[in-house]
Design a protein around this motif. Structure first.
Motif, mmCIF file in Angstrom:
data_model
loop_
_atom_site.group_PDB
_atom_site.id
_atom_site.type_symbol
_atom_site.label_atom_id
_atom_site.label_comp_id
_atom_site.label_asym_id
_atom_site.label_seq_id
_atom_site.Cartn_x
_atom_site.Cartn_y
_atom_site.Cartn_z
ATOM 1 N N THR A 166 13.167 18.146 -21.590
ATOM 2 C CA THR A 166 13.927 18.752 -20.487
ATOM 3 C C THR A 166 14.561 20.086 -20.884
ATOM 4 O O THR A 166 15.242 20.717 -20.075
ATOM 5 C CB THR A 166 15.046 17.797 -20.017
ATOM 6 N N ASN A 184 11.690 24.868 -20.084
ATOM 7 C CA ASN A 184 11.222 24.986 -18.706
ATOM 8 C C ASN A 184 10.551 26.327 -18.432
ATOM 9 O O ASN A 184 10.163 26.614 -17.307
ATOM 10 C CB ASN A 184 12.401 24.812 -17.741
ATOM 11 N N ALA A 214 5.138 23.518 -18.062
ATOM 12 C CA ALA A 214 6.508 24.014 -17.893
ATOM 13 C C ALA A 214 6.480 25.434 -17.341
ATOM 14 O O ALA A 214 6.012 26.363 -18.012
ATOM 15 C CB ALA A 214 7.243 23.985 -19.236
ATOM 16 N N GLY A 215 6.955 25.618 -16.124
ATOM 17 C CA GLY A 215 7.059 26.951 -15.538
ATOM 18 C C GLY A 215 5.743 27.526 -15.063
ATOM 19 O O GLY A 215 4.734 26.829 -14.945
#
Length: 256
Positions: A129, A132, A208-209
């Motif tokens: 987490t 990102n 991610a992203g």
């Protein structure tokens, strides 16, 4: 006609037939040349082994182009990091291996027109987490496949983000390092990782992203050599895009 003249005529005829036969053999030899063309041995959905046979976008696009352009080849699956050295040392005639067209590679290779638009994605463990996007990479560890655009991006930004780099010979090993949480992230071409996540219910990875880059994949030959093969690839690519075969191949593996 005297005997000497007759012998001369016969000799000239024999020589003429021999020359014509020689020309025919050369043409036949050229036409029947079989190219050695590499693909990445473990790079789904572009090239991968299933039921003892190689398939995927790269494998099937090449097969369709060869059929259109009527040339023969032996497919040589191998680790990606060995492909460019294989081309430059004349062990390979060409390569279709999800290879990004870059200025650096153009110094030693000639490329076809782009046959697929790709881009680089940042990938992390599903439980991660903290990463990102690219702005979250400071002090992180990267899992990289040798010789790829992802490895180049990480190397270029190593000092900027204080990255720790780990290298692997193939994609599965690179994936596993992040799935096992031995590394924080990996860099992989978007269609490859999107395909893996889609078809592997046990995958522990997520994107991610947004994509970090956009780039074309190209068919490659050694710089200054095999121009005929490069021309055949380009012409065949146009044909299979026009007749719909290209879209038929790609749509099997990547949803629009």
């Amino acid at each position: 006609m005297n005997k000497k003249s007759l012998v001369g005529i016969l000799l000239a005829s024999v020589m003429s037939i021999s020359i014509m036969s020689g020309c025919g053999a050369a043409k036949s030899g050229d036409a029947s040349k079989k190219y050695i063309i590499a693909c990445d041995s473990k790079y789904a959905p572009f090239s991968f082994e299933e039921n003892a046979k190689y398939k995927g976008i790269d494998v099937e696009v090449l097969e369709a182009i060869a059929k259109e352009e009527k040339f023969e080849y032996d497919l040589k699956p191998m680790d990606f990091n060995g492909i460019i050295p294989g081309l430059t040392s004349n062990q390979l005639d060409g390569a279709i291996a999800g290879m990004s067209i870059t200025d650096e590679r153009k110094q030693s290779l000639d490329f076809s027109e782009g046959y697929f638009v790709s881009g680089l994605s940042l990938v992390v463990n599903k439980d991660n987490t903290t990463v990102n996007g690219v702005n979250d990479l400071k002090g992180k560890s990267a899992s990289l496949k040798k010789g790829t655009a992802g490895a180049k991006f990480a190397e270029d930004n190593k000092d900027k983000y204080g990255l720790n780099l780990s290298y692997f010979d193939d994609s599965p090993s690179m994936f596993q390092a992040v799935e096992n949480k031995n590394n924080d992230f990996l860099l992989e071409d978007y269609p490859v990782i999107a395909y893996k996540i889609k078809v592997d219910p046990n995958s522990k990875l997520k994107i991610a992203g947004e994509k970090l880059t956009n780039v074309d994949y190209g068919f490659a030959v050694k710089k200054g050599q095999n121009a005929d093969l490069l021309k055949k690839f380009n012409e065949g690519l146009k044909k299979i895009k026009t007749n719909g075969e290209y879209d038929k191949i790609v749509d099997q593996y990547i949803a629009k």
